[in-house]
Design an enzyme around this catalytic site. Structure first.
Site, short mmCIF file in Angstrom:
data_model
loop_
_atom_site.label_atom_id
_atom_site.label_comp_id
_atom_site.label_asym_id
_atom_site.label_seq_id
_atom_site.Cartn_x
_atom_site.Cartn_y
_atom_site.Cartn_z
N GLU A 147 0.81 0.75 7.96
CA GLU A 147 0.90 -0.55 7.15
C GLU A 147 0.83 -1.91 7.88
OE1 GLU A 147 -0.05 -0.29 4.29
OE2 GLU A 147 0.55 1.69 3.28
N ASP A 294 -8.06 9.48 4.06
CA ASP A 294 -9.18 8.42 3.71
C ASP A 294 -9.64 7.68 5.08
OD1 ASP A 294 -6.53 7.09 3.65
OD2 ASP A 294 -6.73 6.25 2.01
N GLU A 388 -3.27 6.76 -10.60
CA GLU A 388 -3.18 7.23 -9.42
C GLU A 388 -3.55 8.57 -9.09
OE1 GLU A 388 -2.96 5.04 -7.19
OE2 GLU A 388 -1.02 5.32 -6.31
N GLU A 406 -9.78 -0.10 -4.36
CA GLU A 406 -10.92 0.73 -3.34
C GLU A 406 -12.24 0.95 -4.52
OE1 GLU A 406 -7.85 1.63 -3.59
OE2 GLU A 406 -7.45 2.12 -1.45
N THR A 492 -10.08 -1.44 6.89
CA THR A 492 -9.75 -0.67 5.66
C THR A 492 -9.03 -1.54 4.56
OG1 THR A 492 -8.82 1.38 4.64
CG2 THR A 492 -7.48 0.17 6.54
C1 DMJ Z 1 -4.98 -0.42 1.21
O1 DMJ Z 1 -3.83 -1.06 1.85
C2 DMJ Z 1 -6.13 -0.09 2.20
O2 DMJ Z 1 -7.11 0.01 1.68
C3 DMJ Z 1 -5.47 1.53 2.68
O3 DMJ Z 1 -6.24 1.97 3.54
C4 DMJ Z 1 -5.04 2.42 1.42
N1 DMJ Z 1 -5.24 1.76 0.54
C5 DMJ Z 1 -4.59 0.44 0.13
C6 DMJ Z 1 -5.04 0.00 -1.16
O4 DMJ Z 1 -4.93 0.76 -2.25
#
Ligand code: DMJ
Length: 933
Positions: A147, A294, A388, A406, A492
């Site tokens: 994160e 993912d 979710e 997303e 991401t």
């Molecule tokens: C975000 O922090 C990023 O996109 C991460 O890759 C996974 N998903 C969260 C948001 O849902």
């Protein structure tokens, strides 16, 4: 570019391998060059409307960002219900979710490049100054490496990328001297100790001040990490290396990726969800494209785009082929086992996989992207947001929704690729739903339960980093953005990194880290990217034609595998052992079960699973009896579930100044008016006297025609209900007497009757914990007249009331304090995760004492059909859902995977291996259910 020969999907090949820079730029251009190619199918959206929607996004961003800055900054995140900052250590721990919070003003850093995309250059300049002035990266806090990388390092680098762009333009940021980059470098060095493992996979957490493995660090004993956690570093780390010339970051990130690639399951080419960072063994062997994996896939493809390194594309293509072969069952994406990829590992999908259609656009595989996106959109239309997790027949599995971006991301990329205005309409719906259901006076609140519309006191930083960027860009024309977005790639977390990095400081010796791919042969894999200019002109209805067959896929779906079972029972014959008589401790019963091919699995939590394999039965007649027995078990279980578990209810404050914005989730009662069957009850509230409602009320005139508030305790719930009903109340809310109790910390339960006939109670009764109840009591103190709505689901706000909300000069101050009260509300959680067992833990004298659930075999139809082909066959029996189907629907709404399983499969497999499989599955399910998304 020339047309691809055998490329997958609709890609077009690059005939000659281009130099890095060209490859990177080309891939990115492929992604974004298709806007306005055509507009057919859905009617085109006028420029005015697009602008209006773009402005609406700006206003929403201001509401979210403004409230964060005003009420939360410098805290990491805003708590939009209580209108204050979330400071780690000062709030009850939420577990892993809190590992994103490092006391480094997370939301501000995550919002930096959003400000520039949204044309708020002045605010960006201010924000950068604040980051440089206030943010400390040296806190004694244990944070998630993943994160911190995607949000903070990515945020700083995105900010830096746009700061230097602005500086070069000559108007803003003229004072800027790479300060954000210096902070990013400092943070990069703080994360490096996490990579000190023999595998090169990083530890999942690190202490920002003390690093890892020292006693004061309080971290470093972990053995496992998720694949995405170890495989989502390369973009930020490589950008940091290339911006600064310090190659170590890119080297470390590459090493982790190389290790994951080495460890892929060699026959399926899939990776598991979690891996041991020391041994490299897969800890969780289920594999999908959502939670836990993912962005590993995302970063392989994007690393190729940003860095122009062929090996990343080859790896991505290898994995992608496996995904399309095993996981993709358009429009579904279903997890499988890495060793047994034909076996589904779950019967539900998680919300994080909604990014995948966007990635498929980048890959150039548009058709499945359109299909999955359409399926997801239908789930959203049903529940307003993507829960979710939701089952293969589109029921809610986990009901929360933390405002994840997303789906908006995929919508944006699909619009870029197809130019189909349908996707603009999708974006418009997302905006409407956010404003209608998530907007609160102090920002936007995550949904605690999409079914009731209740909120959670949470606004994650990714909401600002990603959601507003994608929504704004969806409606923006080129001239609405002050720079060329096509020169950048999205991380991401939607942070922007410039594509020119591909040719900068590329001093990493790739040979050291990617030895397998020094000699590349283009024919080995696809060089694909969607060139929609070539793809669509001949068929302007292309995207629509793919969506059309899926139009009602969600509405029409029936629980799988039920029809066949039902048909086999039309004969009306009864099994030799009736389900209601079955006792798991009776040896005779076990003998009969065995004869019928039914085996018993004792779960760790004390429950028992029943599995029937027709092939194990003594004869075909016994096998049929076995099926009948299992069928009875399903019905019995369904009935028990229905008796034991009522869904949560909602108490919505509708009077001024709340106007329906505050929704409290309430516990139902097993007596009185059933709100799910009847219209909601609306009325002003009044406290009863005596407040415990345990004797005839002394203030009937006050509660007559109103909803009475009663305190829990002293007598049975039913007695309270009778007393207020006799006084003329039209409903009742029981408020917990246990001060400070909240659904955040205690499982909500349903109020049981008194063991006697409760048919005489005809008014609706709901239960609130003390913290939630005090929101109503505070409101009465402040406004005297407080009107509420008791229902099974929060209702849309009354537009007329919303209009009245505009503060007039006289009541400005009143409105102001009203906002404060409204925003200081806590909201209630319930039932989604609550099991009947949890309910039974409540020992309060009036509370329900559910039947002993030992040996109670509840049934999950979900495992009945793990064969994809069979799934499709049974789904196609649309419209044939029976009452039984509906019962099962309700039954598994909350308990999909915790129930025993019935297998209707005909495969021959030795019992030992079946049991071994099951145990493996059960362990995987148990771990998955514990996981944070
Ligand atoms: C975000 O922090 C990023 O996109 C991460 O890759 C996974 N998903 C969260 C948001 O849902």
């Amino acid at each position: 570019m020339s047309e691809a020969g055998g490329g997958r999907g609709f890609g077009y090949s690059v005939p000659q391998r281009a130099p890095w820079s060209l490859v990177a730029a080309t891939a990115a251009l492929c992604l974004v060059s298709a806007t306005s190619v055509w507009t057919a199918g859905a009617s085109p959206m006028s420029r005015e409307e697009k602008q209006k929607l773009g402005n609406q996004v700006l206003e929403m961003f201001d509401h979210a960002y403004g409230n964060y800055m005003e009420h939360a900054y410098p805290a990491d995140e805003l708590m939009p219900l209580t209108c204050r900052g979330r400071v780690r250590g000062q709030e009850p721990s939420r577990g892993d979710v809190d590992d994103a919070l490092g006391k480094f003003s997370l939301t501000l850093i995550d919002s930096l490049d959003t400000l520039v995309v949204l044309n708020k250059t002045k605010e960006f300049e201010d924000a950068v100054r604040k980051v440089l002035r206030d943010v400390n990266l040296d806190n004694d806090v244990v944070v998630s490496v993943f994160e911190t990388n995607i949000r903070v390092l990515g945020g700083l680098l995105g900010g830096h990328s746009l700061a230097i762009m602005l500086k070069e333009k000559g108007e803003y940021m003229q004072w800027y001297n790479d300060e954000l980059l210096q902070m990013a470098k400092q943070l990069g060095y703080k994360l490096l100790p996490a990579f000190n493992t023999t595998s090169g996979l990083p530890y999942p957490r690190i202490n920002l001040k003390f690093g890892i493995r020292k006693p004061e660090a309080r971290t470093g004993t972990e053995t496992d990490t998720c694949t995405a956690c170890a495989g989502t570093l390369i973009l930020e780390f490589a950008a940091l290396s290339r911006f600064t010339g310090a190659t170590i970051f890119e080297e470390y990130a590459r090493k982790a990726l190389d290790f994951l690639w080495e460890k892929r399951q060699r026959s399926s080419n899939l990776v598991g969800v979690t891996i041991n960072i020391h041994t490299g063994d897969w800890v969780r062997k289920d594999s999908g494209v959502g939670a836990g994996i993912d962005s590993y896939y995302e970063y392989l493809l994007k690393a190729y785009v940003l860095l122009g390194d062929d090996s990343f594309l080859e790896r991505f293509n290898t994995h992608y082929d496996a995904i399309m072969r095993y996981i993709s069952q358009p429009p579904l994406l279903l997890d499988v086992h890495i060793h047994k990829p034909m076996l589904n590992a779950r019967t539900w999908m998680d919300a994080l996989l909604a990014f995948f259609p966007g990635l498929q656009v980048l890959k150039g595989d548009i058709r499945p992207a359109i299909e999955t996106h359409e399926m997801l959109y239908q789930v959203i239309k049903k529940h307003n947001f993507l829960p979710e997790a939701f089952t293969t027949d589109f029921r809610v599995h986990w009901a929360q929704h933390p405002l994840r971006p997303e789906f908006a991301e995929s919508t944006y990329f699909l619009y870029k690729a197809t130019g189909d205005p349908y996707y603009l309409e999708v974006g418009k719906t997302l905006i409407e739903n956010l404003n209608k259901y998530a907007r609160v006076p102090c920002g936007f609140a995550a949904m605690k339960d999409v079914r009731t519309g209740s909120h959670e006191d949470r606004m994650d930083s990714f909401f600002l980093a990603e959601m507003f960027k994608y929504l704004y860009l969806l409606f923006a024309d080129k001239e609405d953005i002050i720079f060329d977005i096509e020169d950048y790639i999205f991380t991401t977390e939607a942070h922007l990194l410039p594509l020119w990095l591909s040719t900068t400081n590329q001093r990493i010796s790739k040979k050291n880290t990617t030895s397998e791919y020094t000699e590349l042969d283009d024919s080995n894999f696809d060089w694909t990217c969607p060139n929609t200019q070539i793809l669509f002109p001949n068929d302007p209805l292309y995207a629509q034609s793919i969506r059309e067959p899926l139009k009602n896929v969600v509405d029409k779906s029936c629980p799988r595998g039920i029809i066949r079972v039902e048909e086999s029972f039309r004969s009306g014959a009864k099994p030799p052992l009736r389900a209601r008589d079955f006792m798991a401790t009776n040896p005779e019963h076990l003998e009969i079960l065995k004869k019928m091919g039914v085996s018993l699995i004792h779960l760790k939590d004390g429950r028992v699973q029943l599995v029937q394999h027709a092939i194990q039965a003594a004869s075909s007649i016994d096998a049929e009896d076995g099926l009948r027995f299992m069928q009875e078990m399903i019905e019995l279980s369904s009935q028990q579930q229905k008796e034991q578990q009522l869904p949560p209810r909602a108490v919505q404050i509708v009077s001024h100044p709340f106007f329906g914005r505050v929704v409290l989730t309430a516990g139902p009662a097993q007596f009185g008016l059933d709100l799910s069957k009847h219209k909601e009850t609306r009325g002003f509230v009044a406290s009863s006297k005596p407040y415990n409602g345990c004797s005839e009320l002394t203030n009937p005139e006050a509660v007559m025609g109103k909803i009475a508030l009663i305190q829990r305790g002293q007598c049975m719930f039913a007695e309270k209900a009778r007393n207020i009903q006799n006084a003329g109340a039209i409903g009742g809310i029981v408020i917990d007497d246990n001060e400070g109790s909240s659904s955040d910390t205690a499982p909500l339960f349903q109020m049981a009757g008194d063991g006697k006939d409760t048919d005489d109670i005809t008014i609706p009764m709901l239960f609130l914990f003390s913290k939630e109840g005090s929101i109503i009591l505070d409101a009465i103190r402040e406004y005297e007249e407080v009107e509420v709505l008791l229902s099974d689901k929060a209702k849309d706000r009354d537009p007329e009331m919303e209009n009245e909300e505009q503060p007039s000069s006289e009541n400005d101050s009143q409105n102001q304090s009203a906002e404060q009260i409204a925003s200081s509300s806590q909201e209630v959680d319930l039932v989604d995760q609550e099991s009947p067992e949890e309910s039974s833990l409540n020992s309060h004298p009036e509370s329900l004492s559910p039947a002993d659930t030992d040996n109670a075999a509840s049934i999950s139809p979900s495992e009945q059909n793990s064969n994809p082909t069979e799934n499709h066959e049974t789904t196609s029996l649309d419209g044939e859902c029976t009452d039984l189907d509906n019962q099962l629907k309700e039954q598994s709404e909350t308990e999909e995977d915790s129930n025993p399983n019935v297998s209707w499969g005909k495969k021959v497999q030795p019992i030992d291996s079946i049991l071994a499989d099951w145990n493996e599955d059960i362990e995987a399910f148990e771990m998955m259910d514990k996981d944070e998304l």
